[in-house]
Design a protein around this motif. Structure first.
Motif, PDB file in Angstrom:
ATOM      1  N   VAL A 153       0.836  -1.205   0.000  1.00  0.00           N
ATOM      2  CA  VAL A 153       0.000   0.000   0.000  1.00  0.00           C
ATOM      3  C   VAL A 153       0.872   1.257   0.000  1.00  0.00           C
ATOM      4  CG1 VAL A 153      -1.816   1.249   1.239  1.00  0.00           C
ATOM      5  CG2 VAL A 153      -1.880  -1.252   1.133  1.00  0.00           C
ATOM      6  N   ALA A 154       2.052   1.191   0.593  1.00  0.00           N
ATOM      7  CA  ALA A 154       2.944   2.352   0.674  1.00  0.00           C
ATOM      8  C   ALA A 154       3.377   2.851  -0.702  1.00  0.00           C
ATOM      9  CB  ALA A 154       4.172   2.023   1.518  1.00  0.00           C
ATOM     10  N   TYR A 155       3.441   1.978  -1.694  1.00  0.00           N
ATOM     11  CA  TYR A 155       3.784   2.421  -3.048  1.00  0.00           C
ATOM     12  C   TYR A 155       2.775   3.463  -3.534  1.00  0.00           C
ATOM     13  CZ  TYR A 155       6.929  -1.626  -3.437  1.00  0.00           C
ATOM     14  OH  TYR A 155       7.932  -2.545  -3.263  1.00  0.00           O
ATOM     15  N   PHE A 156       1.532   3.337  -3.083  1.00  0.00           N
ATOM     16  CA  PHE A 156       0.465   4.258  -3.484  1.00  0.00           C
ATOM     17  C   PHE A 156       0.383   5.464  -2.553  1.00  0.00           C
ATOM     18  CE2 PHE A 156      -0.655   0.069  -4.991  1.00  0.00           C
ATOM     19  CZ  PHE A 156      -1.109   0.298  -6.281  1.00  0.00           C
ATOM     20  N   SER A 215      -5.585  -2.632   6.579  1.00  0.00           N
ATOM     21  CA  SER A 215      -7.038  -2.621   6.326  1.00  0.00           C
ATOM     22  C   SER A 215      -7.351  -2.304   4.870  1.00  0.00           C
ATOM     23  CB  SER A 215      -7.730  -1.593   7.223  1.00  0.00           C
ATOM     24  OG  SER A 215      -7.614  -1.972   8.559  1.00  0.00           O
ATOM     25  N   PHE A 216      -6.653  -1.312   4.311  1.00  0.00           N
ATOM     26  CA  PHE A 216      -6.863  -0.983   2.891  1.00  0.00           C
ATOM     27  C   PHE A 216      -6.601  -2.202   2.013  1.00  0.00           C
ATOM     28  CE2 PHE A 216      -5.490   3.627   3.836  1.00  0.00           C
ATOM     29  CZ  PHE A 216      -6.793   4.022   4.068  1.00  0.00           C
ATOM     30  N   PHE A 217      -5.499  -2.886   2.294  1.00  0.00           N
ATOM     31  CA  PHE A 217      -5.141  -4.049   1.497  1.00  0.00           C
ATOM     32  C   PHE A 217      -6.168  -5.166   1.664  1.00  0.00           C
ATOM     33  CE2 PHE A 217      -3.030  -8.044   0.563  1.00  0.00           C
ATOM     34  CZ  PHE A 217      -2.355  -7.759  -0.610  1.00  0.00           C
ATOM     35  N   ALA A 218      -6.602  -5.415   2.901  1.00  0.00           N
ATOM     36  CA  ALA A 218      -7.568  -6.484   3.165  1.00  0.00           C
ATOM     37  C   ALA A 218      -8.877  -6.241   2.409  1.00  0.00           C
ATOM     38  CB  ALA A 218      -7.834  -6.600   4.665  1.00  0.00           C
ATOM     39  N   GLU A 219      -9.265  -4.972   2.282  1.00  0.00           N
ATOM     40  CA  GLU A 219     -10.505  -4.632   1.570  1.00  0.00           C
ATOM     41  C   GLU A 219     -10.345  -4.744   0.059  1.00  0.00           C
ATOM     42  OE1 GLU A 219     -11.898  -0.767   2.824  1.00  0.00           O
ATOM     43  OE2 GLU A 219     -11.684  -1.321   4.937  1.00  0.00           O
ATOM     44  N   ARG A 220      -9.168  -4.428  -0.483  1.00  0.00           N
ATOM     45  CA  ARG A 220      -8.963  -4.400  -1.930  1.00  0.00           C
ATOM     46  C   ARG A 220      -7.597  -4.945  -2.344  1.00  0.00           C
ATOM     47  NH1 ARG A 220     -12.208  -1.372  -5.314  1.00  0.00           N
ATOM     48  NH2 ARG A 220     -11.291  -2.837  -6.769  1.00  0.00           N
ATOM     49  N   PRO A 221      -7.328  -6.222  -2.089  1.00  0.00           N
ATOM     50  CA  PRO A 221      -6.029  -6.763  -2.505  1.00  0.00           C
ATOM     51  C   PRO A 221      -5.839  -6.714  -4.021  1.00  0.00           C
ATOM     52  CG  PRO A 221      -7.489  -8.522  -1.771  1.00  0.00           C
ATOM     53  CD  PRO A 221      -8.157  -7.227  -1.448  1.00  0.00           C
ATOM     54  N   ASP A 222      -6.925  -6.745  -4.780  1.00  0.00           N
ATOM     55  CA  ASP A 222      -6.823  -6.669  -6.239  1.00  0.00           C
ATOM     56  C   ASP A 222      -6.243  -5.346  -6.708  1.00  0.00           C
ATOM     57  OD1 ASP A 222      -9.360  -5.660  -5.210  1.00  0.00           O
ATOM     58  OD2 ASP A 222      -9.943  -5.345  -7.296  1.00  0.00           O
ATOM     59  N   TYR A 267      -4.151  -3.268  -4.551  1.00  0.00           N
ATOM     60  CA  TYR A 267      -2.847  -2.996  -3.949  1.00  0.00           C
ATOM     61  C   TYR A 267      -1.773  -4.054  -4.197  1.00  0.00           C
ATOM     62  CZ  TYR A 267      -5.313   0.770  -1.615  1.00  0.00           C
ATOM     63  OH  TYR A 267      -6.042   1.899  -1.369  1.00  0.00           O
ATOM     64  N   ALA A 268      -2.166  -5.283  -4.421  1.00  0.00           N
ATOM     65  CA  ALA A 268      -1.157  -6.330  -4.657  1.00  0.00           C
ATOM     66  C   ALA A 268      -0.491  -6.086  -6.011  1.00  0.00           C
ATOM     67  CB  ALA A 268      -1.810  -7.703  -4.634  1.00  0.00           C
ATOM     68  N   PRO A 269       0.788  -6.426  -6.125  1.00  0.00           N
ATOM     69  CA  PRO A 269       1.453  -6.266  -7.422  1.00  0.00           C
ATOM     70  C   PRO A 269       0.732  -7.090  -8.494  1.00  0.00           C
ATOM     71  CG  PRO A 269       3.032  -6.848  -5.714  1.00  0.00           C
ATOM     72  CD  PRO A 269       1.677  -6.976  -5.113  1.00  0.00           C
ATOM     73  N   GLN A 270       0.619  -6.531  -9.658  1.00  0.00           N
ATOM     74  CA  GLN A 270      -0.025  -7.216 -10.769  1.00  0.00           C
ATOM     75  C   GLN A 270       0.802  -8.420 -11.192  1.00  0.00           C
ATOM     76  OE1 GLN A 270      -3.289  -6.004 -12.012  1.00  0.00           O
ATOM     77  NE2 GLN A 270      -2.829  -5.377  -9.914  1.00  0.00           N
ATOM     78  N   PHE A 271       0.134  -9.399 -11.747  1.00  0.00           N
ATOM     79  CA  PHE A 271       0.767 -10.633 -12.219  1.00  0.00           C
ATOM     80  C   PHE A 271       1.540 -11.328 -11.097  1.00  0.00           C
ATOM     81  CE2 PHE A 271       0.644  -7.605 -15.810  1.00  0.00           C
ATOM     82  CZ  PHE A 271      -0.414  -8.183 -16.485  1.00  0.00           C
ATOM     83  N   GLY A 272       1.010 -11.242  -9.877  1.00  0.00           N
ATOM     84  CA  GLY A 272       1.613 -11.941  -8.749  1.00  0.00           C
ATOM     85  C   GLY A 272       2.981 -11.432  -8.342  1.00  0.00           C
ATOM     86  N   ILE A 285       6.796   0.475 -10.578  1.00  0.00           N
ATOM     87  CA  ILE A 285       6.093   1.617 -11.151  1.00  0.00           C
ATOM     88  C   ILE A 285       4.602   1.406 -10.895  1.00  0.00           C
ATOM     89  CG2 ILE A 285       5.748   0.623 -13.442  1.00  0.00           C
ATOM     90  CD1 ILE A 285       6.381   3.377 -14.645  1.00  0.00           C
ATOM     91  N   VAL A 286       3.889   2.494 -10.707  1.00  0.00           N
ATOM     92  CA  VAL A 286       2.435   2.447 -10.596  1.00  0.00           C
ATOM     93  C   VAL A 286       1.881   3.067 -11.869  1.00  0.00           C
ATOM     94  CG1 VAL A 286       0.401   3.295  -9.370  1.00  0.00           C
ATOM     95  CG2 VAL A 286       2.403   2.542  -8.073  1.00  0.00           C
ATOM     96  N   VAL A 287       1.071   2.281 -12.581  1.00  0.00           N
ATOM     97  CA  VAL A 287       0.443   2.739 -13.822  1.00  0.00           C
ATOM     98  C   VAL A 287      -1.028   2.362 -13.747  1.00  0.00           C
ATOM     99  CG1 VAL A 287       0.291   2.383 -16.323  1.00  0.00           C
ATOM    100  CG2 VAL A 287       2.529   2.505 -15.224  1.00  0.00           C
TER     101      VAL A 287
END
Length: 166
Positions: free
Chosen positions: A56-59, A89-96, A98-103, A124-126
């Motif tokens: 979440v800190a990346y965001f 809490s943010f991550f638990a609500e929306r892991p899709d 905050y989690a890195p894409q493609f695992g 990078i965040v895109v």
């Protein structure tokens, strides 16, 4: 060629063939040993996703920050760490989101059909999504045309996931 030189030649040739066979068999072993077998990249020495950094800190902080063991969350067998309770809490609500894409695999490699683990410090965040890369060069290539790489990686990801263990 003298008999002594012929014997020396046969010995060198035999040694070279043996060394080649050994190198090939070790190369195959090393490739198998290094093969990735996880749907989410997890540090083998710590068991943590994103090498223990707070996804979440990346965001929120626009930089990678180490997570705290006090703020861990296990989701589908993967351990994630966070800097604070609200990030958890943010991550638990929306892991899709905050989690890195493609695992956590490098999307440039995924686009080629290769499961190459991303590095938590090369990111990078895109489009409000986090992408991790193996090295700076792949991040630079991705940043030059993210839509192209995302499209190709999304097309390759389902097939690649089938090769990874659950």
């Amino acid at each position: 060629m003298t008999a002594q030189r012929q014997e020396s030649y046969r010995f060198r040739l035999g040694s070279a063939l043996f060394a080649t066979a050994l190198a090939l068999s070790l190369g195959t072993f090393c490739r198998v040993e290094a093969a990735t077998t996880q749907r989410v990249v997890v540090d083998r020495s710590t068991g943590l996703a994103v090498s223990g950094f707070d996804p979440v800190a990346y965001f929120t902080d626009h930089e990678p920050r180490p997570g705290d063991p006090e703020f861990e969350l296990t989701l589908e067998g993967v351990v994630w760490r966070f800097c604070n309770a609200s990030n958890r809490s943010f991550f638990a609500e929306r892991p899709d989101v905050y989690a890195p894409q493609f695992g956590g695999y490098d999307p440039v490699a995924v686009a080629r059909g290769v499961p190459l683990a991303g590095n938590a410090l090369v990111w990078i965040v895109v489009g409000q999504r986090l992408y991790l890369f193996d090295r700076d060069e792949t991040r630079t290539a991705f940043a030059s045309d993210p839509e192209r790489y995302i499209e190709r990686a999304k097309a390759a990801w389902p097939k690649l996931q089938q090769t990874l263990a659950e």
